[in-house]
Motif scaffolding. Structure first.
Motif, short mmCIF file in Angstrom:
data_model
loop_
_atom_site.label_atom_id
_atom_site.label_comp_id
_atom_site.label_asym_id
_atom_site.label_seq_id
_atom_site.Cartn_x
_atom_site.Cartn_y
_atom_site.Cartn_z
N ASN A 95 -9.11 -3.96 -2.68
CA ASN A 95 -8.48 -5.24 -3.29
C ASN A 95 -9.02 -5.44 -4.72
OD1 ASN A 95 -6.50 -7.01 -3.42
ND2 ASN A 95 -7.81 -8.42 -2.24
N LEU A 183 0.02 -13.60 -2.02
CA LEU A 183 1.38 -13.51 -1.47
C LEU A 183 1.86 -12.25 -2.04
CD1 LEU A 183 3.09 -17.16 -1.76
CD2 LEU A 183 2.15 -15.83 0.38
N PRO A 184 2.78 -11.42 -1.40
CA PRO A 184 3.47 -10.44 -2.18
C PRO A 184 4.34 -10.69 -3.19
CG PRO A 184 4.12 -10.56 0.32
CD PRO A 184 3.38 -11.81 -0.02
N HIS A 185 4.22 -9.73 -4.29
CA HIS A 185 4.90 -9.94 -5.48
C HIS A 185 6.17 -9.42 -5.06
CE1 HIS A 185 0.95 -10.04 -7.59
NE2 HIS A 185 1.78 -10.86 -8.46
N GLU A 190 6.56 -5.98 -9.12
CA GLU A 190 5.79 -4.87 -8.89
C GLU A 190 5.93 -3.85 -10.05
OE1 GLU A 190 2.92 -4.15 -7.37
OE2 GLU A 190 2.99 -6.32 -7.04
N SER A 234 -1.08 -4.16 1.81
CA SER A 234 0.06 -4.54 2.23
C SER A 234 0.77 -5.29 1.39
CB SER A 234 -0.55 -5.73 3.46
OG SER A 234 -1.41 -6.52 2.65
N THR A 235 0.57 -5.72 0.15
CA THR A 235 1.15 -6.19 -0.80
C THR A 235 1.60 -5.22 -1.93
OG1 THR A 235 -0.86 -6.84 -2.11
CG2 THR A 235 -0.06 -8.47 -0.79
N HIS A 236 1.10 -3.99 -1.88
CA HIS A 236 1.45 -2.81 -2.76
C HIS A 236 1.88 -1.85 -2.06
CE1 HIS A 236 -1.04 -5.57 -5.51
NE2 HIS A 236 -0.20 -5.06 -6.33
#
Ligand SMILES: [Zn+2]
Length: 264
Positions: A95, A183-185, A190, A234-236
């Motif tokens: 991260n 939080l996911p972008h 992205e 997980s967010t990327h």
């Protein structure tokens, strides 16, 4: 009733005003219901919280490596309002993130994957780009709209940080129980961060193909982890689309920025 109407009018006017904001570099129009000053104040406060909760790395070589790449990217970012700092958190987590205001955090887990400085610069550029482009502010605005509706717009006019703004920041930056789990972008944020990140890295004198090898490595790492992909991954998500888009832009970025980098 008239008072209420006046508020609705102010809210709408502010919304229109804010909708006129445009992202740096890409000129995409943005809905921002919070001033950059408030965003930065919240970023600085959160950086202090992160440093209280997490243990910083004592590996001087590792810390110096991150600072060296970071300072060059920061110079390329040309954002004098930011008070840049680069920290390495001693935790085996893949991260990294940059808070508005310029506080950057890398976890040792992601440093073990980014073995070349070009790859490290790709992560640094990507995270710094999210902050410069005020992607957190956009996510906060969505949270504020959901929470407060039209009256959220009035927040944008004030200069002090309201409790609602503070709450939205914690939501957008995942500053709750688990620090740094964002939080996911959105997909567009992205790909914007990929492109602008690549530009920043190239301007700082790093070979833009670092982004390509980075995301290929991330893809292989995520596949090896199966369903349990950790925070950053997980967010990327590394899709073939993402890698293809980076590849498509690389030549132009190299020609326009890397070959003219003053810092090499
Ligand atoms: Zn991202």
């Amino acid at each position: 009733m008239i008072r209420r109407l006046a508020w609705v009018f102010i809210a709408l006017a502010a919304l229109l005003l804010m909708a006129c904001a445009h992202a740096a570099y890409t000129n995409r129009s943005q809905l921002l219901l919070i001033s950059e000053g408030q965003e930065m104040a919240l970023g600085l406060q959160s950086a202090q919280d992160v440093l209280k909760k997490e243990k910083e790395s004592t590996d001087e070589l590792q810390v110096e490596r991150v600072k060296r790449v970071g300072r060059r990217i920061a110079f390329a970012a040309n954002k004098p309002e930011y008070k840049w700092e680069f920290h390495v958190i001693d935790k085996d987590v893949v991260n990294a993130f940059c808070l508005p205001g310029g506080k950057v955090f890398f976890y040792t887990g992601i440093l073990n994957l980014t073995t070349t400085n070009d790859e490290l610069a790709a992560v640094m550029g990507h995270e710094v780009a999210h902050a410069l482009l005020r992607h957190g502010g956009e996510r906060m605005s969505v949270a504020l709209m959901a929470q407060l509706g039209g009256s959220a717009a009035s927040l944008a006019l004030g200069s002090t940080v309201s409790p609602a703004a503070s709450q939205a920041f914690n939501q957008a930056y995942g500053m709750g129980a688990q620090v740094g789990v964002l939080l996911p972008h959105s997909r567009s944020q992205e790909s914007e961060a990929d492109e602008v990140g690549m530009i920043l890295a190239a301007k700082a004198g790093y070979e833009p193909s670092g982004a390509l090898s980075l995301w290929r490595k991330m893809d292989a790492y995520a596949k090896s982890k199966g369903q349990n992909v950790p925070g950053f991954l997980s967010t990327h998500p590394t899709t073939t689309d993402r890698i293809a888009a980076i590849q498509a832009k690389m030549g132009a970025v190299r020609a326009k920025y890397y070959q003219q980098a003053e810092l090499r």
